[in-house]
Design a protein around this motif. Structure first.
Motif, PDB file in Angstrom:
ATOM      1  N   UNK A 120      30.233  50.759  53.240  1.00 23.90           N
ATOM      2  CA  UNK A 120      30.564  49.888  54.370  1.00 23.90           C
ATOM      3  C   UNK A 120      30.328  50.604  55.689  1.00 23.90           C
ATOM      4  N   UNK A 121      30.698  51.883  55.756  1.00 24.38           N
ATOM      5  CA  UNK A 121      30.562  52.633  57.000  1.00 24.38           C
ATOM      6  C   UNK A 121      29.115  52.715  57.461  1.00 24.38           C
ATOM      7  N   UNK A 122      28.185  52.889  56.522  1.00 18.79           N
ATOM      8  CA  UNK A 122      26.772  52.948  56.882  1.00 18.79           C
ATOM      9  C   UNK A 122      26.359  51.652  57.571  1.00 18.79           C
ATOM     10  N   UNK A 123      26.731  50.525  56.982  1.00 20.79           N
ATOM     11  CA  UNK A 123      26.352  49.232  57.557  1.00 20.79           C
ATOM     12  C   UNK A 123      27.048  48.983  58.890  1.00 20.79           C
ATOM     13  N   UNK A 124      28.325  49.319  58.955  1.00 17.16           N
ATOM     14  CA  UNK A 124      29.077  49.065  60.181  1.00 17.16           C
ATOM     15  C   UNK A 124      28.592  49.952  61.321  1.00 17.16           C
ATOM     16  N   UNK A 125      28.223  51.195  61.009  1.00 18.80           N
ATOM     17  CA  UNK A 125      27.678  52.063  62.046  1.00 18.80           C
ATOM     18  C   UNK A 125      26.402  51.471  62.628  1.00 18.80           C
ATOM     19  N   UNK A 126      25.560  50.938  61.767  1.00 18.71           N
ATOM     20  CA  UNK A 126      24.336  50.292  62.241  1.00 18.71           C
ATOM     21  C   UNK A 126      24.671  49.050  63.068  1.00 18.71           C
ATOM     22  N   UNK A 127      25.659  48.276  62.610  1.00 14.20           N
ATOM     23  CA  UNK A 127      26.048  47.067  63.332  1.00 14.20           C
ATOM     24  C   UNK A 127      26.602  47.386  64.713  1.00 14.20           C
ATOM     25  N   UNK A 128      27.245  48.542  64.857  1.00 18.23           N
ATOM     26  CA  UNK A 128      27.821  48.946  66.141  1.00 18.23           C
ATOM     27  C   UNK A 128      26.827  49.676  67.035  1.00 18.23           C
TER      28      UNK A 128
END
Length: 344
Positions: free
Chosen positions: A177-185
């Motif tokens: 999840x962190x990988x995706x959320x970092x990209x989203x942010x």
């Protein structure tokens, strides 16, 4: 009702038949449809992080359908699909009023301090119950409530800014999840560190640069990939002194290491070269916040967080099946996230 409970730390969970809980005036009773199995549950079972009073129903990633509301509840009603913020707090103290309810003196975490989600029903204060959009499955809604929510909270605590670089240590449920959320942010580059080739391949599909820590030192690799500078933000999601050290050592000037993994072991660092000189920061991450849940649900609805490749296995409400998953997690193995499917 059926409930899978911790009776003795260091021993397998047990399936018990216990009474269905009744909601108080400001509470909601939820018929549980799905409950995620988290690495923290393995820590509770082992006694690494004390849980109780015992016997206790574990499970803190929960989604289901409201069955009954107390007379003072108006924010949800019977029949609503919901996901549950895992903290039950007073809602009135300075910490709660300030949006930092994880420090509420009377707060309790489901599955750690009060009955959790490895059961057919659960009761929580209405303030901890959030509508779950129809577009999000119960299994995904459950996992959002800890692994994804804690990953988002870690990134927010680390003050990630668009254009910065991130290293994520550990690609289980939180890390994926962190990988995706970092990209989203808005992260410009995300370096995903793990030992498992399958998890590294998944992170690469999410847009991360995979770093196999089994074949080489990840600090050396990431520093080489960043031209020697290091990263702006590092997340440690495993709970090992080694990876915590690596998360600090991979930081560049003014870097921030957010540590969310649980461990009893001490962390050794070099104060001058690793903290004082680069003016780096080590940030503790505990739980997440209720006010972050709407943002998380919104990112999921926008397609910026996809749990499909992460939630890859379900097991029944059975002590043997759940213990088997916890055994895998203790060895840092198994699927990225497994969910107990309580209502088919």
């Amino acid at each position: 009702m059926k409930a899978v409970r911790l009776v003795t730390p260091g021993r397998p969970l047990e399936l018990h038949e216990i009474p269905v809980p009744d909601p108080g005036s400001g509470d909601v009773r939820v018929r549980i449809h799905a409950a995620g199995i988290c690495h923290s549950d393995a820590h509770y079972r082992a006694g690494v992080s004390p849980a109780g009073p015992l016997p206790l129903t574990l499970g803190h990633e929960v989604a289901g359908v409201v069955e009954r509301c107390g007379p003072q509840v108006s924010r949800v009603r019977a029949g609503d699909r919901v996901c549950l913020h895992y903290l039950a707090t007073c809602g009135a103290c300075p910490w709660c009023a300030g949006g930092h309810e994880q420090f509420c003196a009377t707060g309790q975490m489901i599955g750690k301090h009060r009955a959790g989600g490895f059961a057919e029903y659960i009761v929580l204060p209405a303030a901890s119950v959030f509508p779950l959009p129809a577009e999000i499955s119960f299994a995904h809604g459950a996992v959002l409530m800890c692994s994804s929510a804690t990953a988002l909270h870690a990134l927010r605590k680390a003050r990630l800014q668009p254009g910065e670089s991130v290293a994520v240590f550990g690609l289980g449920g939180l890390g994926a999840s962190a990988v995706q959320l970092a990209r989203a942010l808005g992260a410009a580059a995300v370096y995903a560190v793990d030992l498992n080739p399958a998890k590294l391949a998944l992170a690469e599909k999410f847009g991360a640069i995979p770093v196999n820590a089994r074949t080489a030192d990840p600090v050396t690799i990431i520093r080489a990939l960043t031209g020697g500078r290091g990263v702006d933000v590092a997340l440690e999601l495993i709970g090992l002194p080694l990876t915590m050290q690596q998360a600090v050592r991979v930081l560049g000037p003014l870097g921030r290491a957010a540590l969310a993994g649980l461990t009893r072991q001490a962390l050794a660092i070099q104060p001058y070269t690793e903290l004082l000189g680069p003016e780096a920061e080590i940030i503790g991450v505990s739980d997440h916040l209720a006010r972050e849940i709407p943002e998380l649900l919104g990112l999921t609805l926008e397609g910026k967080l996809d749990l499909g490749p992460i939630v890859t296995r379900t097991v029944p409400l059975d002590a043997g099946a759940i213990n088997g998953v916890l055994d895998e997690l203790e060895k840092f193995g198994g699927a990225p996230r497994t969910v107990v499917a309580i209502v088919p």
